[in-house]
Design an enzyme around this catalytic site. Structure first.
Site, short mmCIF file in Angstrom:
data_model
loop_
_atom_site.label_atom_id
_atom_site.label_comp_id
_atom_site.label_asym_id
_atom_site.label_seq_id
_atom_site.Cartn_x
_atom_site.Cartn_y
_atom_site.Cartn_z
N ARG A 5 0.02 -4.45 5.49
CA ARG A 5 -0.11 -3.54 6.63
C ARG A 5 0.77 -2.30 6.60
NH1 ARG A 5 -0.80 -6.79 12.17
NH2 ARG A 5 1.42 -7.13 11.92
N ASP A 6 1.55 -2.06 5.55
CA ASP A 6 2.32 -0.82 5.46
C ASP A 6 2.52 -0.42 4.01
OD1 ASP A 6 3.62 1.45 6.42
OD2 ASP A 6 5.56 0.45 6.55
N LEU A 7 1.42 -0.39 3.27
CA LEU A 7 1.51 0.02 1.87
C LEU A 7 1.72 1.52 1.77
CD1 LEU A 7 -1.33 -2.08 0.27
CD2 LEU A 7 1.13 -2.43 0.06
N ASN A 59 7.14 1.57 -0.95
CA ASN A 59 7.17 0.11 -0.98
C ASN A 59 6.67 -0.47 -2.30
OD1 ASN A 59 8.21 0.00 1.58
ND2 ASN A 59 6.24 -0.26 2.58
N THR A 102 2.22 3.56 8.46
CA THR A 102 2.72 4.92 8.24
C THR A 102 1.53 5.88 8.27
OG1 THR A 102 4.52 4.01 6.91
CG2 THR A 102 4.05 6.36 6.66
#
Length: 106
Positions: free
Chosen positions: A15-17, A21, A55
């Site tokens: 959910r936040d690639l 990261n 993001t």
């Protein structure tokens, strides 16, 4: 993609690639590690997630609509690939609000 495939096989949605990261663990073998699972969630087949997070540049439109599944990670991978190939984001904007507006209009 193999890291995301592995996560999804274990029923985990990141959910936040984003590039920040994804780390290179070994310069010789170019071993890659995926980090920051602070917003990840376990999921079941056919289950929809509702919490809007991520993001701005990398968030999928369905996340912004509050009804999404693990495929939101695939969207983020596509955005990362687009940026790597073109040097610019597919949905630009002056601030997060403008970026999100452009993403939703897809």
């Amino acid at each position: 993609m193999s890291a995301i495939s592995y996560c999804h096989s274990k029923k985990v949605c990141h959910r936040d690639l984003k590039p920040e990261n994804i780390l290179i663990d070994n310069k010789e073998t170019l071993s890659i590690k995926l980090i920051d699972f602070g917003t990840s969630q376990k999921f079941e087949d056919e289950e929809k997630m509702e919490l809007v997070l991520g993001t701005a540049y990398y968030i999928a439109p369905e996340v912004l609509k509050g009804q999404y599944d693990e495929m939101c990670d695939i969207w983020s991978c596509g955005v990362i690939t687009y940026i790597l190939l073109s040097g610019e984001p597919p949905f630009p904007g002056g601030d997060d609000k403008e970026i999100l507006k452009n993403v939703v209009s897809v």
